[in-house]
Design an enzyme around this catalytic site. Structure first.
Site, PDB file in Angstrom:
ATOM      1  N   ASP A  16       0.826  -1.210   0.000  1.00 32.16           N
ATOM      2  CA  ASP A  16       0.000   0.000   0.000  1.00 32.16           C
ATOM      3  C   ASP A  16       0.864   1.265   0.000  1.00 32.16           C
ATOM      4  OD1 ASP A  16      -2.270   1.527   0.077  1.00 32.16           O
ATOM      5  OD2 ASP A  16      -2.770   1.095   2.154  1.00 32.16           O
ATOM      6  N   HIS A  33       2.865   3.266  -8.922  1.00 31.54           N
ATOM      7  CA  HIS A  33       2.734   1.828  -9.189  1.00 31.54           C
ATOM      8  C   HIS A  33       3.983   1.301  -9.872  1.00 31.54           C
ATOM      9  CE1 HIS A  33      -1.226   1.742  -7.688  1.00 31.54           C
ATOM     10  NE2 HIS A  33      -1.820   2.336  -8.707  1.00 31.54           N
ATOM     11  N   LEU A 127      11.116 -20.605  -4.203  1.00 33.99           N
ATOM     12  CA  LEU A 127      10.082 -19.729  -3.656  1.00 33.99           C
ATOM     13  C   LEU A 127       8.776 -19.838  -4.448  1.00 33.99           C
ATOM     14  CD1 LEU A 127       9.245 -17.176  -1.883  1.00 33.99           C
ATOM     15  CD2 LEU A 127      10.016 -15.809  -3.829  1.00 33.99           C
TER      16      LEU A 127
END
Ligand code: FPP
Length: 236
Positions: A16, A33, A127
């Site tokens: 955020d 972004h 991962l």
């Protein structure tokens, strides 16, 4: 100092503050972004090196459609760009991509890119990078409950046979352990419909840093905080 023998197995993140990061620099929202994408790149890499097994990021919620068309399409463009740019390296680093959410409702080119990333990395054993896209926690639970109700209707399941395990079986996260820690950046202290079922015993870590400024160093700080918490899971 981080204890490398006690790295959380599953880290979930609410990325955020991209908008506020951009605003504080007099830049357009999309620049935030964009910078957020670069931060994400660093956190994926750091997770992989530290030995985190699952990293789950909230990239687009079922509520994010309320944003302007320009921003929504910008985020998806960025997503396609991210995959185009990063897929090779993700694959070389043995990362397995998984999508949580109803991603097939995304624009066609995004769906295509995502499917390519899933297909390319499906046999990787490093991962696991879960990207929550068009994801909502309530929507996810509702979807599972509907599937179970259909099984009951079809006579395949009895109501009394519904357990936590049967609900979990139909969540997007089936087979993935619950997150050990959930990080939210930018000073907001809410879950915002993220991993509602899965977060029952997660440690929440909030930082004021805006997502684009969330560096490897900041990440390590949150892991230290996590390692200093005492987890009891309802016991003593
Ligand atoms: C929250 O910031 C962020 C998002 C809704 C989108 C997250 C997207 C990225 C990190 C980059 C794209 C990468 C992928 C993989 C899609 P905000 O806009 O809510 O910030 P604000 O609260 O300050 O306005």
């Amino acid at each position: 100092m981080i204890d490398f023998d006690r790295i959380p197995a599953h880290v979930a993140v609410i990325m955020d503050g991209n908008g506020r990061w951009a605003q504080s620099r007099n830049l357009p929202h999309m620049a935030g972004h964009n910078a957020g994408m670069l931060a994400l790149k660093e956190i994926v890499k750091a997770s992989s090196t530290m030995g985190v097994q699952y990293l789950t990021v909230y990239a687009f919620s079922t509520e994010n459609w309320k944003r302007s068309m320009e921003e929504v399409s910008g985020i998806f463009k960025l997503l396609v760009l991210y995959i185009e740019k990063e897929l090779k390296e993700l694959h070389e680093n043995n990362v397995k991509v998984k999508i949580l959410g109803d991603y097939e409702k995304l624009p066609k080119d995004a769906v295509k890119s995502l499917q390519r990333s899933l297909e390319t990395t499906k046999d990787n054993s490093g991962l696991q990078f879960n990207i929550a896209l068009n994801y909502g926690g309530r929507d996810e639970i509702l979807r599972s409950v509907k599937k179970l109700a259909m099984e009951v209707e079809a006579g395949k399941l009895k109501a009394e046979e519904i357990t936590e395990e049967t609900i979990v079986k139909y969540l997007y996260t089936a087979g993935i352990p619950d997150p050990d820690m959930i990080i939210r950046t930018s000073g907001e202290m809410r879950l915002s419909n993220y991993l509602l079922w899965q977060s029952a015993y997660s440690e929440f870590i909030f930082t004021d840093v805006f997502w684009p400024d969330f560096s490897k160093k900041e990440y390590e700080k949150t892991i230290e905080i996590f390692q200093n918490r005492k987890r009891r899971f309802g016991g003593r």
